[in-house]
Scaffold this active site. Structure first.
Site, short mmCIF file in Angstrom:
data_model
loop_
_atom_site.label_atom_id
_atom_site.label_comp_id
_atom_site.label_asym_id
_atom_site.label_seq_id
_atom_site.Cartn_x
_atom_site.Cartn_y
_atom_site.Cartn_z
N CYS A 142 -34.67 -14.81 23.17
CA CYS A 142 -35.64 -14.20 24.09
C CYS A 142 -34.93 -13.30 25.12
O CYS A 142 -34.27 -13.80 26.05
CB CYS A 142 -36.48 -15.26 24.81
N CYS A 157 -40.35 -6.69 26.20
CA CYS A 157 -39.93 -7.62 25.16
C CYS A 157 -38.52 -7.21 24.75
O CYS A 157 -38.31 -6.11 24.24
CB CYS A 157 -40.88 -7.58 23.98
N GLY A 158 -37.56 -8.12 24.99
CA GLY A 158 -36.16 -7.79 24.73
C GLY A 158 -35.86 -7.71 23.24
O GLY A 158 -35.31 -6.72 22.75
N HIS A 159 -36.26 -8.76 22.49
CA HIS A 159 -35.97 -8.71 21.04
C HIS A 159 -36.72 -7.55 20.41
O HIS A 159 -36.23 -6.89 19.50
CB HIS A 159 -36.32 -10.06 20.37
N HIS A 187 -44.53 -17.83 29.89
CA HIS A 187 -43.43 -18.21 29.01
C HIS A 187 -42.71 -19.42 29.64
O HIS A 187 -42.39 -19.39 30.83
CB HIS A 187 -42.41 -17.08 28.86
N THR A 228 -36.21 -11.23 27.46
CA THR A 228 -36.70 -11.30 28.83
C THR A 228 -36.40 -12.68 29.42
O THR A 228 -36.12 -12.81 30.62
CB THR A 228 -38.21 -10.96 28.90
O1 PYC Z 1 -37.28 -11.13 23.56
O2 PYC Z 1 -38.24 -10.76 25.50
C1 PYC Z 1 -38.25 -11.22 24.35
C2 PYC Z 1 -39.46 -11.89 23.87
C3 PYC Z 1 -40.61 -12.15 24.58
C4 PYC Z 1 -41.47 -12.81 23.72
C5 PYC Z 1 -40.85 -12.94 22.51
N1 PYC Z 1 -39.62 -12.36 22.63
#
Ligand code: PYC
Length: 309
Positions: free
Chosen positions: A232, A88-90, A202, A234
């Site tokens: 997001c 999860c990037g965030h 996703h 990813t």
């Molecule tokens: O930032 O990768 C992300 C992410 C995945 C699901 C919610 N945020």
């Protein structure tokens, strides 16, 4: 009464709730094995932490664990209202901000162990964080789907630490006021895409940015039905893999991805030399929003969260 200590943050509007103490003990194996143990034996901790009545469908949770891979400062297992995330990037940006808030991390580059591989995170002096993500790549280009409504869409399938269907020919205005239509359309796309690619969880729409400084605006539907308030991490990694495969972005050039609420991640990539795919780097910033103690009273009928399982 059981207690779980958490720290909440948000990255570009998308919340992350990290378990600091009181979470399940998963042993010391590779993180991919520990996720399986989490899901099999301790899934109620996931639900208690992120689901109502303590949380909501939008919260992404994370359990900080001892790393398995050498040289990592910690391991992290991310989860949401319906299950577990590879990366999860965030959330990783939130993890770095949280560790810095706790005084456990200084500016500089740190390795983090995740179930899908080691990522590297740089905390900058201005509190921004850059995540060098796992190798990201596209597996299918311009797949056509006909939806039950009769609408046809095309999209690419790509991995950015999670699996994404990335679609640009949807005809929708990517705007928070259009949330119900966007969500309904993305559920339809997901349902149709899952007939052929069950791993896709996703779905991501792209459109023109609101701010001319940015390159694109996106709307991301997460596995449990919430939309990602951030661009997001990813998903932006998957987008970079597609841009690179199409020759539309040069290595090292900055891609500014705007979310549906207008928050921005900057992305760049390094191409792989001997294989398909890229190493994406995503930069953003998180803010700490709460330090809290979750109380779990076994006599509470909803002690372990309201779940759809
Ligand atoms: O930032 O990768 C992300 C992410 C995945 C699901 C919610 N945020």
């Amino acid at each position: 009464m059981q207690r779980i200590s958490v720290i909440d943050s948000h990255t570009g509007g998308e919340p992350t709730r990290l378990i600091i103490s009181g979470g399940p003990e998963l042993g010391n194996g590779p993180l991919a094995e520990r996720v399986a143990i989490f899901e099999r034996d301790f899934d109620h901790y996931r639900s208690a932490t992120v689901n109502e009545p303590r949380g909501s469908e939008v919260i992404v949770g994370g359990l900080i664990v001892e790393p398995y891979e050498p040289g990592c400062v910690c391991g992290i297992i991310f989860f949401n209202n319906v299950g577990y995330l590879g990366m999860c990037g965030h959330g990783t940006i939130g993890l770095i901000a949280t560790l810095a808030h706790l005084g456990k991390l200084a500016s500089g580059t740190h390795k983090i162990d995740t179930p899908v591989g080691v990522v590297s995170a740089t905390l900058h002096s201005d509190s921004r964080v850059s995540i060098e993500n796992v190798v990201s790549y596209r597996t299918e280009k311009a797949v056509a789907l006909t939806l039950p409504s009769g609408q046809s869409v095309t999209g690419d399938i790509a991995w950015g630490g999670n699996w994404f269907f990335l679609c640009a020919d949807h005809g929708e205005d990517i705007h928070v006021g259009n949330m119900e239509r966007l969500t309904a359309l993305l559920w339809e796309i997901r349902h149709e895409a899952n007939k052929r690619w069950p791993e896709l969880d996703h779905i991501e729409l792209f459109g023109p940015p609101r701010d001319p400084e940015n390159h694109s605006r996106s709307f991301v539907l997460c596995p449990g039905g919430a939309y990602d308030r951030s661009p997001c991490g990813t998903g932006t990694s998957a987008k970079l893999a597609c841009l690179a495969a199409d020759g539309k972005l040069a290595p090292g050039a900055i891609w500014r991805q705007e979310s549906v609420i207008g928050s921005v991640f900057e992305g760049t990539f390094t191409p792989l030399r001997e294989a398909e795919g890229v190493i994406p780097t995503i930069t953003g910033r998180a803010w700490i929003s709460a330090e809290a103690m979750l109380l779990l009273d076994d006599t509470d009928p909803f002690c372990w969260g309201i779940t759809n399982r």
